[in-house]
Design a protein around this motif. Structure first.
Motif, short mmCIF file in Angstrom:
data_model
loop_
_atom_site.label_atom_id
_atom_site.label_comp_id
_atom_site.label_asym_id
_atom_site.label_seq_id
_atom_site.Cartn_x
_atom_site.Cartn_y
_atom_site.Cartn_z
N GLY A 292 45.50 37.93 54.32
CA GLY A 292 46.47 36.84 54.21
C GLY A 292 47.17 36.81 52.86
N ASN A 293 48.46 36.47 52.86
CA ASN A 293 49.22 36.51 51.62
C ASN A 293 49.20 35.20 50.86
OD1 ASN A 293 50.74 35.06 53.43
ND2 ASN A 293 52.69 35.89 52.72
N GLY B 259 44.66 38.31 50.41
CA GLY B 259 45.34 39.60 50.42
C GLY B 259 45.37 40.26 49.05
N ARG B 260 45.55 41.59 49.06
CA ARG B 260 45.43 42.33 47.80
C ARG B 260 46.75 42.53 47.08
NH1 ARG B 260 44.34 48.71 48.22
NH2 ARG B 260 44.72 48.39 46.01
N SER C 276 48.24 35.18 46.87
CA SER C 276 46.93 35.22 47.53
C SER C 276 45.96 34.46 46.63
CB SER C 276 46.52 36.69 47.73
OG SER C 276 45.19 36.93 47.32
N LEU C 277 44.91 33.95 47.23
CA LEU C 277 43.96 33.15 46.46
C LEU C 277 43.34 33.95 45.31
CD1 LEU C 277 43.02 30.24 46.57
CD2 LEU C 277 41.13 30.96 48.05
N VAL C 278 43.23 35.27 45.47
CA VAL C 278 42.56 36.08 44.44
C VAL C 278 43.35 36.07 43.12
CG1 VAL C 278 41.39 38.26 43.97
CG2 VAL C 278 41.74 37.54 46.34
N SER D 6 39.51 38.60 36.01
CA SER D 6 40.30 39.65 36.65
C SER D 6 40.31 39.47 38.17
CB SER D 6 39.81 41.04 36.24
OG SER D 6 38.54 41.25 36.76
N ARG D 7 41.22 40.20 38.80
CA ARG D 7 41.43 40.05 40.25
C ARG D 7 40.32 40.79 41.00
NH1 ARG D 7 46.64 42.68 41.39
NH2 ARG D 7 46.06 43.81 39.51
N ILE D 8 39.24 40.06 41.16
CA ILE D 8 38.07 40.67 41.80
C ILE D 8 37.34 39.57 42.57
CG2 ILE D 8 36.69 40.31 39.71
CD1 ILE D 8 35.27 42.89 40.25
#
Ligand code: NAG
Ligand code: NAG
Ligand code: NAG
Ligand code: NAG
Ligand code: NAG
Length: 435
Positions: A69-70, A182-183, A188-190, A200-202
């Motif tokens: 998901g975006n 979503g990556r 995206s929530l990340v 960081s985005r992890i």
């Protein structure tokens, strides 16, 4: 507690305690502590939901986890009752990110109140609606095992706000929307949590389902953002080691950039390579068809029909060769097939399945996904106990023309770390050689 459960617990314990635990490389340890949310599994759809505390006064909403998901979004058809909520303006950078490549001029053209409109997509029904982008406070808990500076909370996050209730069709009844993880999307929530809480985005999913029993209703799990440590608190054992992870690169499917694809080169069942048409395992760059991805929304790993057939055949052959090899012990070691229970097609009498198979020297674990430079054994998660006395190979037929040839589902995930910053997937596996 059945003996198989005990053996299962013991296996978990063994795999977590007797590992040559290496700490993660220093650069993956954030200076800020990461955060943790609880997951809940909906017993009817088997979807995982992330429980997020948001708004003022604070309220907990459950959002269905959608790895592809975006954008996180909520249904606002009954209003969004929060005094800390702001509409996001059509001229804000966030609105541009949400609507790339549309320009601000177009975005603000004809809008009554400068609201930013966005498309909200239901990942189950694929229906989409126009909604608005809003922002509100999110309250989080720092990872209690981290030595780093606790995060300061609450912080703002942007959410899509859908104004029709029907957008929730197909999602878990108790959910109020979707947590898009979503990556590629900046909303995206990340990345949003990474920016808000400065890590960081992890993120990492812990879906360890202690019970092998489908009907046990065991729910739960955890999602970590911002890195580890990922400590086990298992069953009262006081061995609390950080997890040992192995990695494989994440691939990008140009036709589906939000999703998490990996490069499975082959599959082994008890050490035997399953014959697979290699073309199915690679992503067609033009059509996006083929390859292997991870999706928590499906409960059991699905495989394109020819892969599935070869895969289950390998299990049957394994059982036969096991029986032949143990002929002198067949009174109590004779793996017996039983009538399959849908959606599975290959099932065994549980009392005849050697759960201790991993204790036997040189007997490789059940299933291994082979990557170019590493191997992911998922031996603890290959079988599913569907009812008293029946264990099935917990994989399903994905049809002859699926978009993605192999979709690794929740049952087989266990623990996974998705490191967008380094474009790699970390997984955990039983370390059996040390036993
Ligand atoms: C909105 O929140 C207020 C304050 O907590 C509460 O009194 C009111 O009933 C809520 N309204 C709805 C529709 O939930
Ligand atoms: C704004 O909307 C009107 C009517 O929908 C359209 O004619 C015009 O081209 C639009 N302008 C821009 C900059 O998109
Ligand atoms: C994983 O499985 C492969 C093949 O089945 C085996 O060779 C390897 O030893 C296993 N690795 C671990 C850590 O158990
Ligand atoms: C093993 O089980 C199968 C199926 O129940 C049976 O036909 C076979 O005779 C058994 N083998 C031995 C050696 O008991
Ligand atoms: C499984 O095997 C046991 C022992 O041989 C037997 O008593 C039981 O009825 C079998 N169960 C099924 C579902 O076939």
């Amino acid at each position: 507690m059945g003996s198989s459960t005990i053996q299962f617990l013991l296996l978990l314990f063994v795999s977590f305690s007797i590992s040559d635990a290496q700490l993660l490389p220093p650069s993956t340890i954030p200076k800020r502590a990461g955060i943790i949310f609880d997951l809940e599994r909906d017993p009817s759809t088997l979807q995982y939901m992330i429980k997020i505390k948001q708004g003022t006064p604070q309220s907990e909403v459950k959002l269905v986890v959608d790895l592809g998901g975006n954008l996180p979004w909520l249904s606002c058809h009954k209003g969004h009752n929060s005094s800390s909520y702001h509409p996001v303006s059509c001229s804000s950078p966030q609105c541009v990110l949400a609507n790339k490549p549309t320009s601000t001029l177009e975005l603000c053209n004809g809008t009554a109140n400068n609201a930013c409109s966005v498309y909200i997509i239901n990942p189950v029904t694929l229906s989409h609606r126009k909604g608005e982008l809003i922002s509100d406070l999110v309250t989080v808990a720092s990872n209690p095992d981290s030595q780093d500076t606790p995060v300061s909370s609450p912080r703002r996050c942007a959410f899509g706000c859908a104004t029709t209730g029907s957008i929730l069709n197909g999602l878990a009844k108790t959910s109020k929307g979707v947590a898009g993880l979503g990556r590629s999307s900046a909303l995206s929530l990340v990345p949003q949590l990474a920016v808000a809480f400065r890590f960081s985005r992890i993120f990492a999913l812990d879906l360890h389902d202690i019970n092998t029993d489908v009907k046990s209703g065991e729910t739960g799990g955890k999602i970590y953002f911002g890195g580890g440590p990922y400590i086990h608190y298992l069953f009262g054992f006081d061995d609390l080691k950080d997890r040992d992870l192995t990695y494989t690169p994440l691939l990008i499917n140009p036709k589906s950039k939000e999703e998490y694809f990996i490069d499975v080169k082959s599959i082994k069942v008890h050490g035997i390579t399953v014959p697979i048409n290699k073309k199915l395992l690679s992503i067609n760059k033009k059509t996006g068809i083929g390859g292997t991805k991870i999706d928590t929304r499906i409960p059991y790993t699905s495989m394109e029909t020819s892969i599935y057939k070869a895969f289950t055949k390998a299990y049957i052959e394994w059982a036969e060769s096991f029986n032949n090899a143990n002929a002198e012990l067949n009174d109590f070691l004779n793996i017996t097939r039983v009538t399959p229970v849908a959606p599975f097609t290959t099932c065994f009498n549980s009392s005849t399945v050697p759960l201790v198979r991993m204790f036997q020297n040189n007997d490789p674990p059940g299933v291994a996904f082979i990557f170019p430079k590493s191997v992911w054994n998922i031996s603890l998660f290959d079988m599913v106990r569907v009812n008293d006395g029946v264990d099935c190979v917990g994989f399903v037929d994905g049809g002859s023309k699926p978009k993605t040839s192999i979709v690794i589902g929740a049952r087989q995930i266990g623990f996974l770390e998705f490191d967008i910053s380094r474009s790699r997937l970390g997984f955990q596996q039983p370390n059996l050689r040390e036993f």
